[in-house]
Scaffold this motif. Sequence first.
Motif, PDB file in Angstrom:
ATOM      1  N   LEU A  48      56.433  -9.102  55.279  1.00 56.14           N
ATOM      2  CA  LEU A  48      56.043  -8.341  54.100  1.00 56.14           C
ATOM      3  C   LEU A  48      56.748  -6.992  54.078  1.00 56.14           C
ATOM      4  CD1 LEU A  48      52.189  -8.945  53.834  1.00 56.14           C
ATOM      5  CD2 LEU A  48      54.057 -10.238  52.819  1.00 56.14           C
ATOM      6  N   GLU A  49      56.847  -6.369  55.236  1.00 56.45           N
ATOM      7  CA  GLU A  49      57.522  -5.086  55.327  1.00 56.45           C
ATOM      8  C   GLU A  49      58.996  -5.223  54.953  1.00 56.45           C
ATOM      9  OE1 GLU A  49      56.804  -3.797  59.294  1.00 56.45           O
ATOM     10  OE2 GLU A  49      54.624  -3.700  59.029  1.00 56.45           O
ATOM     11  N   ALA A  50      59.575  -6.375  55.268  1.00 62.68           N
ATOM     12  CA  ALA A  50      60.991  -6.600  54.984  1.00 62.68           C
ATOM     13  C   ALA A  50      61.275  -6.610  53.486  1.00 62.68           C
ATOM     14  CB  ALA A  50      61.458  -7.907  55.612  1.00 62.68           C
ATOM     15  N   ILE A  51      60.260  -6.960  52.683  1.00 56.30           N
ATOM     16  CA  ILE A  51      60.453  -6.957  51.230  1.00 56.30           C
ATOM     17  C   ILE A  51      59.779  -5.737  50.596  1.00 56.30           C
ATOM     18  CG2 ILE A  51      60.714  -9.461  51.050  1.00 56.30           C
ATOM     19  CD1 ILE A  51      57.815  -9.670  50.172  1.00 56.30           C
ATOM     20  N   GLY A  52      59.482  -4.761  51.449  1.00 57.68           N
ATOM     21  CA  GLY A  52      58.926  -3.520  50.948  1.00 57.68           C
ATOM     22  C   GLY A  52      57.438  -3.554  50.684  1.00 57.68           C
ATOM     23  N   GLY A  53      56.760  -4.557  51.220  1.00 49.70           N
ATOM     24  CA  GLY A  53      55.333  -4.686  50.981  1.00 49.70           C
ATOM     25  C   GLY A  53      54.500  -4.347  52.198  1.00 49.70           C
TER      26      GLY A  53
END
Length: 257
Positions: A48-53
């Motif tokens: 999720l962090e990888a897609i900015g979430g």
Amino acid sequence: MDLHLQDKVIIVTGGGRGIGAGIVHALAREGAIPVIVSRSAEHNLATLEAIGGKGYQIALDLTNPAACQAAVTETLRLTGRIDGLVNNAGVNDGVGLESGNYEAFMASLHKNLVHYYLMAHYALPALKASQGSILNITSKTAETGQGNTSAYAASNGGRNALTREWAVELLQYGIRVNAIVVAECMTPLYESWLQTLNDPETTLEKIKDKIPLGKRMTTQEEIADMAAFLLSSRSSHTTGQLIHVDGGYVHLDRALL
């Protein structure tokens, strides 16, 4: 299109893999905060962090009724609010009429239906406060039958009925309730089932040939995109609907194509 989901807290049961994981990623891309509820901490939140979430994960077995209340309580502790609930967890466990028994049938209902009710029941006060929405993921088996899966078909019939029932009951609170009916969608569980067959590739081609639109499987992303829309204010006048994202599988006459 901005779905206005920024910072909306949405519980996704069974969000660790398959369709649930697809929904989690779609929500995160829209700026929502998904809370994954699954039996194990199998989802890497780094994705999720990888897609900015961003999001949270709660590891609980929802076949235990007490776990449903615990999932809602923990979500509120972590985030302070609930704006949406996606009931998705379940499995086509093959409890048939001839092959099953009372214990297996009841256990399947707990795997596939009872926690849909309990999650909505316990989340309802928070959903009233946010005027949130509920999305139930269901299966074509309730409408088409499949064979040797009585408990799963009954559970999905129940999911469909609860969608309409809750849409009526919750009108007074401005809470919308809808369902996505899934037919032939490629997921890890579907792939695992194919691999139990003698000729998986031939079987898959036969299945795809029966899907009217494009002769192909529905993707997890197509289910997830519809889910994000139905959870958003962009679908603000849609409630009590059973939306078939299935390439026409259930309703088009395949004999004429």
